[in-house]
Enzyme design. Structure first.
Site, PDB file in Angstrom:
ATOM      1  N   SER A 208       4.714   6.784   2.545  1.00  0.00           N
ATOM      2  CA  SER A 208       5.306   5.494   2.903  1.00  0.00           C
ATOM      3  C   SER A 208       4.730   4.402   2.011  1.00  0.00           C
ATOM      4  O   SER A 208       3.537   4.428   1.691  1.00  0.00           O
ATOM      5  CB  SER A 208       4.956   5.128   4.359  1.00  0.00           C
ATOM      6  OG  SER A 208       5.279   6.169   5.256  1.00  0.00           O
TER       7      SER A 208
ATOM      8  N   ASN B 112       0.851  -1.196   0.000  1.00  0.00           N
ATOM      9  CA  ASN B 112       0.000   0.000   0.000  1.00  0.00           C
ATOM     10  C   ASN B 112       0.882   1.240   0.000  1.00  0.00           C
ATOM     11  O   ASN B 112       1.938   1.243   0.631  1.00  0.00           O
ATOM     12  CB  ASN B 112      -0.888   0.021   1.253  1.00  0.00           C
ATOM     13  CG  ASN B 112      -1.816   1.226   1.291  1.00  0.00           C
ATOM     14  OD1 ASN B 112      -2.440   1.571   0.281  1.00  0.00           O
ATOM     15  ND2 ASN B 112      -1.911   1.879   2.438  1.00  0.00           N
TER      16      ASN B 112
ATOM     17  N   HIS C 179       0.830   5.085   1.213  1.00  0.00           N
ATOM     18  CA  HIS C 179       0.053   5.903   2.155  1.00  0.00           C
ATOM     19  C   HIS C 179       0.721   7.270   2.289  1.00  0.00           C
ATOM     20  O   HIS C 179       1.937   7.351   2.497  1.00  0.00           O
ATOM     21  CB  HIS C 179       0.008   5.207   3.519  1.00  0.00           C
ATOM     22  CG  HIS C 179      -0.823   5.946   4.518  1.00  0.00           C
ATOM     23  ND1 HIS C 179      -2.193   5.968   4.473  1.00  0.00           N
ATOM     24  CD2 HIS C 179      -0.468   6.724   5.572  1.00  0.00           C
ATOM     25  CE1 HIS C 179      -2.661   6.715   5.457  1.00  0.00           C
ATOM     26  NE2 HIS C 179      -1.632   7.186   6.138  1.00  0.00           N
TER      27      HIS C 179
ATOM     28  N   ASP D  84      -3.136   0.434   7.775  1.00  0.00           N
ATOM     29  CA  ASP D  84      -1.891   1.191   7.601  1.00  0.00           C
ATOM     30  C   ASP D  84      -0.836   0.860   8.664  1.00  0.00           C
ATOM     31  O   ASP D  84      -0.032   1.722   9.041  1.00  0.00           O
ATOM     32  CB  ASP D  84      -2.176   2.716   7.616  1.00  0.00           C
ATOM     33  CG  ASP D  84      -3.126   3.136   6.502  1.00  0.00           C
ATOM     34  OD1 ASP D  84      -3.098   2.510   5.430  1.00  0.00           O
ATOM     35  OD2 ASP D  84      -3.904   4.074   6.717  1.00  0.00           O
TER      36      ASP D  84
HETATM   37  C1  GRF Z   1      -2.579   9.124  -2.971  1.00  0.00           C
HETATM   38  O1  GRF Z   1      -2.192  10.222  -2.221  1.00  0.00           O
HETATM   39  C2  GRF Z   1      -2.289   7.863  -2.204  1.00  0.00           C
HETATM   40  O2  GRF Z   1      -1.132   7.899  -1.454  1.00  0.00           O
HETATM   41  C3  GRF Z   1      -3.487   7.797  -1.300  1.00  0.00           C
HETATM   42  O3  GRF Z   1      -4.560   8.272  -2.060  1.00  0.00           O
HETATM   43  C4  GRF Z   1      -4.079   9.084  -3.118  1.00  0.00           C
HETATM   44  C5  GRF Z   1      -4.552   8.438  -4.366  1.00  0.00           C
HETATM   45  O4  GRF Z   1      -4.122   9.009  -5.505  1.00  0.00           O
HETATM   46  N1  GRF Z   1      -3.654   6.504  -0.735  1.00  0.00           N
HETATM   47  P1  GRF Z   1      -4.390   8.358  -6.924  1.00  0.00           P
HETATM   48  O5  GRF Z   1      -5.806   7.812  -6.966  1.00  0.00           O
HETATM   49  O6  GRF Z   1      -3.371   7.296  -7.186  1.00  0.00           O
HETATM   50  O7  GRF Z   1      -4.235   9.526  -7.862  1.00  0.00           O
END
Ligand code: GRF
Length: 219
Positions: free
Chosen positions: A141, A112, A114, A150
């Site tokens: 991360s 994932n 995050h 997470d």
């Molecule tokens: C990103 O900031 C990711 O880290 C978080 O949600 C956002 C998603 O962006 N989990 P995308 O849909 O890949 O543009």
């Protein structure tokens, strides 16, 4: 049909929204920066823009709300993911909590990304929470997924300074390109077999990683 050189390189991507992380993976593959192929893109939101970034044959989606209970959706998703035989599964902007059965089924190859310096700010609104806490640094991360949200072992992070007049929006906007590079760098490590999950930790080249890798991912 899997080609001989696709061993360990098939990536399934789970996404709920715009899919900019997915696009970063697609671009890295197209530009020869990541030796991988997209096995499928999976969404809990049939209207997610992420799905449109790949050909129809690679798309799977189902409206989670049309399932009688959480586990039923998770099981359908898990079967669909399994059917494309991915080596790695990446949650990239996937906004739904994965149940313990799903995690167990793919544990060790489930990642994932995050947008916080974990263990800080698990869950939502990470940029706002970093600002409210007065942090001078923020970041993203990439971690292995475990049943607790997470909370899995962090493989690598990227850091950016918080500027005096940052808003949650400007912070998110400055972080996003770094997140993309972080994800590609970590995927490269994973696909080449250099990174593995062991118990609650991470092995890099067979040795325990005591703190997450700090990657530059500079502009
Ligand atoms: C990103 O900031 C990711 O880290 C978080 O949600 C956002 C998603 O962006 N989990 P995308 O849909 O890949 O543009």
């Amino acid at each position: 049909m899997r080609s001989a050189d696709s061993t360990s390189r098939r990536i399934a991507v789970l996404a709920s929204g715009r899919g900019s992380n997915l696009q970063a993976i697609l671009d890295a593959i197209a530009e020869g920066r990541l030796a991988a192929e997209i096995a499928g893109v999976f969404s809990d939101k049939p209207g997610a823009h992420a799905l449109e970034r790949v050909p129809e044959r690679l798309r799977w989606s189902a409206d989670a709300k049309s399932f009688p209970f959480r586990e039923a959706f998770d099981a359908a998703l898990a079967d669909a993911v399994d059917a494309v035989q991915p080596d790695w599964i990446v949650c990239a902007g996937y906004m739904r909590i994965l149940g313990a059965d799903f995690v167990r089924r793919f544990r060790g190859r489930l990642l994932n990304i995050h947008p916080s310096l974990l263990p800080k700010y698990r869950g939502l609104h990470t940029h706002r929470r970093a600002l409210e806490a007065g942090d001078t640094e923020h970041g993203a991360s990439v971690h292995f997924v475990v049943p607790e949200l997470d909370a899995g072992a962090v493989i690598a992070q990227v850091r950016i300074p918080v500027l005096p007049d940052d808003s949650p929006e400007t912070l998110a906007e400055r972080l996003l390109p770094r997140e993309h590079r972080l994800l590609i760098d970590v995927l490269a490590l994973c696909l080449s077999g250099r990174v593995a999950e062991q118990g609650e930790g991470v092995l890099l080249d067979g040795h325990p990683l005591f703190t997450p890798l700090q990657l530059d991912c500079g502009a």
